[in-house]
Design an enzyme around this catalytic site. Structure first.
Site, mmCIF file in Angstrom:
data_model
loop_
_atom_site.group_PDB
_atom_site.id
_atom_site.type_symbol
_atom_site.label_atom_id
_atom_site.label_comp_id
_atom_site.label_asym_id
_atom_site.label_seq_id
_atom_site.Cartn_x
_atom_site.Cartn_y
_atom_site.Cartn_z
ATOM 1 N N GLU A 279 0.833 -1.208 0.000
ATOM 2 C CA GLU A 279 0.000 0.000 0.000
ATOM 3 C C GLU A 279 0.870 1.261 0.000
ATOM 4 O OE1 GLU A 279 -4.220 -0.237 1.713
ATOM 5 O OE2 GLU A 279 -3.040 0.737 3.269
ATOM 6 N N GLU A 282 2.030 1.766 -3.399
ATOM 7 C CA GLU A 282 0.925 2.276 -4.231
ATOM 8 C C GLU A 282 0.731 3.780 -3.992
ATOM 9 O OE1 GLU A 282 -2.759 0.288 -3.335
ATOM 10 O OE2 GLU A 282 -3.743 0.996 -5.163
ATOM 11 N N CYS A 299 -8.494 -2.356 3.833
ATOM 12 C CA CYS A 299 -8.381 -3.575 4.662
ATOM 13 C C CYS A 299 -9.631 -3.896 5.464
ATOM 14 C CB CYS A 299 -7.161 -3.531 5.573
ATOM 15 S SG CYS A 299 -6.615 -1.935 6.006
ATOM 16 N N SER A 319 -7.510 1.454 -2.504
ATOM 17 C CA SER A 319 -6.253 0.752 -2.750
ATOM 18 C C SER A 319 -6.573 -0.611 -3.357
ATOM 19 C CB SER A 319 -5.511 0.561 -1.427
ATOM 20 O OG SER A 319 -4.529 -0.428 -1.567
ATOM 21 N N LYS A 358 -15.228 -10.329 7.810
ATOM 22 C CA LYS A 358 -14.124 -11.123 7.238
ATOM 23 C C LYS A 358 -14.640 -12.454 6.685
ATOM 24 C CE LYS A 358 -10.595 -8.436 7.788
ATOM 25 N NZ LYS A 358 -9.837 -7.951 6.622
ATOM 26 N N GLU A 361 -15.763 -11.444 3.296
ATOM 27 C CA GLU A 361 -14.603 -11.142 2.446
ATOM 28 C C GLU A 361 -13.941 -12.426 1.936
ATOM 29 O OE1 GLU A 361 -10.879 -9.798 4.340
ATOM 30 O OE2 GLU A 361 -10.880 -8.137 2.954
ATOM 31 N N GLU A 366 -13.468 -13.047 -6.038
ATOM 32 C CA GLU A 366 -12.148 -12.622 -6.515
ATOM 33 C C GLU A 366 -11.027 -12.944 -5.538
ATOM 34 O OE1 GLU A 366 -14.822 -10.828 -5.977
ATOM 35 O OE2 GLU A 366 -14.415 -8.944 -4.966
ATOM 36 N N CYS A 503 -10.655 -2.472 14.418
ATOM 37 C CA CYS A 503 -10.886 -3.911 14.633
ATOM 38 C C CYS A 503 -11.021 -4.271 16.108
ATOM 39 C CB CYS A 503 -9.752 -4.731 14.035
ATOM 40 S SG CYS A 503 -9.301 -4.216 12.391
#
Ligand code: FES
Length: 574
Positions: A279, A282, A299, A319, A358, A361, A366, A503
């Protein structure tokens, strides 16, 4: 400040005008029971569990919604109050699925505690307990037959998270909390953050239980089962076993995971460091080469889904980095097998996460490489505690153990990912070193720390002013993005966490029993993470020796071809 004198249960007290009876009683250490009330989030005064007697007034009055005034005399436990409270609880219980023994909230249920405390031993009323089917369409499981209509979930979903996936529907005995067209939550704009689970006083909302899937994998001799634990788990798991919030139980957690039978115990902190390398790279690229700015972190899967539903014009700003959970899985099924000499198809990756999103996710289409899913099963902090108890492990007495090499080494930067502002600070530590070409000593970016809704800072790096912002929860992200849309603000880099506090306050973390201490618990968990950070030998992600080795031996360049294939992804406007 105007003050008011009053008497509660025979005791005199002076409090500021506009204080509620509930708050005034608390100052006298009188705990008036509540059910629907959650300060600042849900104050409808609807359940009436908190009723009290006010001298000279007819009837009983909700303490949570009644303001004090000069000379008021209140009784919180007179026989009229106790009888009314009992009656209200009996009526709520009549409409409640009472399979308490098999409920995941058994012994942690606020209604159960209220009934015990108020002597409810029989339910004299016939109620309605067929208000709908169990919704198991996604990671958040809803049981309308346990719902007590307190409205807390509706409030947190709309007022705090700005999602509004659920609301009240119908009237009278048919009233229920449900989704649009009563469809499953999975088909809605629900972001799976699980904040509704944490606020629900009963077992009407729960995460999908994936512990059986993990037990089966552990029993399968053909599988090589590895586990990763997210940064925030270690400062909250202890609460399930009597430790104070924020206690770092990392050593015991690792020991417990070994006892459960995992072949290797690794750490998401490692892949948080990896995320920062990708990141940070990036961000530097986008700044130096005229790329799309602000770069926004990716994230938090709750935040990503929120953006995909509501802010299509910002999707290109996200990102392309996968989250640390997914990066870990991709590396565990590519690089790790080459070092451990195992068949990647036999590697089964389990995540222990503070976050219910999560689970969603990990199941995104993908999130796989060459036909191998990055992650095979996700359990929450609460589910891990449940597995530890099922295995009869005496957690409190375990000797500390250390994570395995090669995916278990981490820096302080990887650890602070677990709280709001942590990803930003971790990224700045690396980006500042990269841009200056020096190893800087000044690495604590305190302006982005803390529980404020939106935090902003301008950081001078190598003569360049980098403007950053941190949005704490999706509700605050929405406010921040609206300002950018309106041309009222602009930044180079933005961190968004789906849940307030980050989190450490994820939907999968231990339920905070005394809701009035929620902010203290969040602060204690955050403190726990920064204590780990300062105790780490390396506090910058790019100084993690195992990350350096991973790039040298396998990935090559940050942002290079292999890194792109394994560690980056794309998003979908929904
Ligand atoms: Fe006061 Fe529900 S807690 S009315």
């Amino acid at each position: 400040m105007d003050m008011v004198n009053l008497k509660i249960d025979g005791f005199d007290i002076t409090v500021p005008k506009n204080t509620t009876i509930l708050e005034a009683a608390k100052k006298l250490n009188i705990d008036i029971p509540t059910l629907c009330f959650m300060k600042g989030i849900n104050e409808p005064g609807s359940c009436r569990v908190c009723v009290v007697e006010v001298e000279g007034w007819r009837g009983l009055h909700p303490a949570c919604a009644t303001k004090v005034f000069e000379g008021i005399v209140v009784k919180t436990a007179s026989s009229a109050v106790r009888e009314a409270r009992k009656n209200i609880l009996e009526l709520i219980m009549a409409n409640h699925n009472r399979e308490c023994l098999s409920c995941p909230r058994n012994l942690k249920c606020e209604l159960q505690t209220l009934c015990n405390d108020n002597g409810i031993d029989t339910i004299p009323y016939e109620g309605k307990v067929d208000k709908g089917c169990l919704d198991t369409s996604g990671p958040i499981v809803r049981d309308p037959n346990k719902c007590v209509l307190c409205g807390r979930c509706v409030s947190v979903c709309s007022k705090i998270q700005d999602v509004s996936a659920i609301d009240f529907a119908f009237r009278g005995a048919n009233m229920t909390v449900t989704t649009a067209y009563e469809e499953g939550l999975a088909s809605q704009e629900c972001i799976n953050c699980g904040q509704c689970i944490k606020i629900c006083p009963v077992g009407a909302l729960q995460e999908r239980d994936d512990t059986e899937k993990v037990w089966k994998a552990l029993e399968n001799p053909d599988l090589h089962v590895v586990v990763q634990t997210a940064p925030a788990v270690r400062v909250a798991l202890g609460e399930e076993f009597g430790f104070a919030p924020g206690t770092n139980v990392e050593g015991k957690m690792v020991a417990a995971l070994r006892r459960l039978g995992f072949d290797k115990v690794f750490d998401t902190n490692f892949s948080a460091d990896l995320t920062i390398i990708e990141e940070g790279n990036e961000l530097i690229n986008r700044i130096q080469n005229g790329g799309k700015l602000p770069l926004i972190t990716s994230c938090s899967p709750g935040w990503i889904k929120y953006c995909e539903h509501n802010y299509h014009d910002f999707i290109e700003n996200l990102s392309s980095c996968k989250s640390p959970q997914q990066m870990f899985g991709a590396i565990a099924k590519s690089y790790y097998p080459t070092k451990a000499d195992v068949d990647p198809r036999k590697v089964f990756v389990v995540s222990v996460m503070p976050c219910t999103a999560k689970k969603y996710e990990a199941d995104r289409e993908e999130m796989s490489v060459d036909g191998l899913k990055d992650i095979d099963a996700v359990i929450t902090t609460r589910e891990l505690a449940k597995m530890i108890r099922q295995a009869g492990i005496k957690f409190e007495e375990l000797e500390d153990s250390k994570q395995d090499s090669i995916l278990g080494t981490y820096s302080g930067a990887g650890t602070i990912f677990g709280n709001t502002g942590g990803v930003m600070e971790a990224a700045l530590r690396t980006v500042a070193d990269k841009l200056t070409g020096k190893s800087l000593d000044c690495i604590e970016y305190t302006a982005v720390r803390g529980l404020d809704g939106i935090k902003e800072a301008t950081v001078n790096v190598a003569g360049m002013e980098i403007k950053v912002a941190v949005a704490n929860g999706t509700g605050n992200a929405s406010k921040l993005l609206d300002k950018i849309r309106a041309g009222e603000a602009n930044y180079h880099f933005i961190e968004v966490m789906g849940c307030e506090g980050g989190c450490i306050n994820g939907g999968g973390q231990p339920i905070i029993k005394d809701k009035s201490t929620t902010d203290d618990v969040k602060a204690a968990r955050i403190k726990g993470l920064y204590n780990i950070d300062v105790s780490c030998e390396k506090r910058k992600s790019h100084e993690n020796p195992k990350i350096q080795k991973l790039y040298a031996e396998y990935l090559g360049e940050a942002g290079g071809h292999k890194a792109h294939k394994l560690l980056h992804t794309h998003y979908t406007a929904r």
